[in-house]
Scaffold this active site. Structure first.
Site, PDB file in Angstrom:
ATOM      1  N   ASP A  23       0.879  -1.171   0.000  1.00 38.36           N
ATOM      2  CA  ASP A  23       0.000   0.000   0.000  1.00 38.36           C
ATOM      3  C   ASP A  23       0.913   1.216   0.000  1.00 38.36           C
ATOM      4  O   ASP A  23       1.689   1.411   0.948  1.00 38.36           O
ATOM      5  CB  ASP A  23      -0.890   0.021   1.244  1.00 38.36           C
ATOM      6  CG  ASP A  23      -1.984  -1.030   1.196  1.00 38.36           C
ATOM      7  OD1 ASP A  23      -2.382  -1.424   0.082  1.00 38.36           O
ATOM      8  OD2 ASP A  23      -2.438  -1.462   2.269  1.00 38.36           O
ATOM      9  N   ASP A  47     -13.906  -3.542  -2.010  1.00 45.79           N
ATOM     10  CA  ASP A  47     -13.772  -3.238  -0.584  1.00 45.79           C
ATOM     11  C   ASP A  47     -15.154  -3.306   0.047  1.00 45.79           C
ATOM     12  O   ASP A  47     -16.063  -2.586  -0.379  1.00 45.79           O
ATOM     13  CB  ASP A  47     -13.183  -1.840  -0.382  1.00 45.79           C
ATOM     14  CG  ASP A  47     -11.788  -1.702  -0.963  1.00 45.79           C
ATOM     15  OD1 ASP A  47     -11.078  -2.726  -1.056  1.00 45.79           O
ATOM     16  OD2 ASP A  47     -11.406  -0.573  -1.326  1.00 45.79           O
TER      17      ASP A  47
END
EC number: 4.3.2.10
Length: 251
Positions: A11, A130
């Site tokens: 990330d 998500d």
């Protein structure tokens, strides 16, 4: 039986690898290139590079960073963050990505999935989903988890499969960074309903959690960050653990 894959995730924000909890409270997790080199040598099956602020801040993934990483790794590289057009996907592929991950842009414009798949093949398209549990339902969120959508997880998963996605990266926002284990209920729900591979994401905190993601969640691959970035466990160790328990992995 196809080997189960272990996929570390970088990330990236402001040129550094970061890790948070429930998509918040980011902390530094090291250099992008150092982590990429480490995982390339650690028997990772693939590597995911996500610019986690690209869509949120309406800016593009830094192509220079992608190019540097692609020059350091010799395993499949998936790149996501701000990919909102076929042309943008093309740029990322030209800078060394093997697959692109689309999320927010795909919800806004579902046909983007089909257009990228038609040009580059379904195998090159990962749709990141998500999800967060809201009133007992798994709701799809976009913009780095900030905005709920009208889609439920299963509905959206079936739709992206129909549109040409080659894989689904399913992240539980409730479990992200908690090290409490994957949400195997949502994983099993999606994995058993679609015929494309599903990557488990969000919550891996132990080797047992990886095993559970494969056996209880029926995932095809396990994505993890915290347990590998901070060297709690190595990928070699994880694969040996899984192999010892009957899971087919590449070692």
């Amino acid at each position: 039986m196809l080997a189960k894959r272990i996929i570390p995730c970088l990330d990236v924000r402001d040129g550094r690898v970061v890790k948070g909890i429930n998509f918040e409270g980011l902390r530094d997790a090291g250099s992008i290139l150092e982590q990429a080199r480490f995982y390339n040598n650690e028997l990772a099956d693939e590597l995911v590079f996500l610019d986690i602020s690209a869509s949120l801040e309406s800016r593009r993934t830094t192509l220079e960073e992608v190019l540097k990483v692609s020059g350091e790794v010799f395993i499949p590289l998936t790149v996501g963050g701000g990919i909102n057009s076929v042309e943008r996907a093309r740029e990322v592929f030209l800078h060394g990505a093997d697959k692109v991950s689309v999320n927010t842009a795909a919800v806004k414009e579902p046909e983007l999935i089909s257009r990228i798949a038609e040009k580059y093949g379904s195998q090159a398209v990962v749709v990141a989903i998500d999800i967060k549990k809201v009133d007992g339902r798994y709701i799809v969120h976009t913009h780095s988890g900030k905005q709920p959508t009208a889609y439920e997880a299963l509905e959206w998963a079936l739709k992206v499969q129909e549109l040409g996605a080659g894989e689904i990266l399913l992240t539980s926002m409730d479990r992200d960074g908690t090290k409490e284990g994957y949400d195997n209920d949502s994983l099993a729900l999606i994995s058993t309903a679609v015929h494309i591979p599903v990557i488990a994401s969000g919550g891996a905190g132990s080797l047992e959690h990886l095993y559970d993601g494969f056996t209880k969640g029926h995932a095809d691959a396990a994505l993890a960050a915290s347990i590998f970035h901070f060297r709690q466990h190595s990928i070699r160790e994880a694969k040996q653990y899984l192999r010892d328990r009957g899971i087919t992995v590449r070692l």
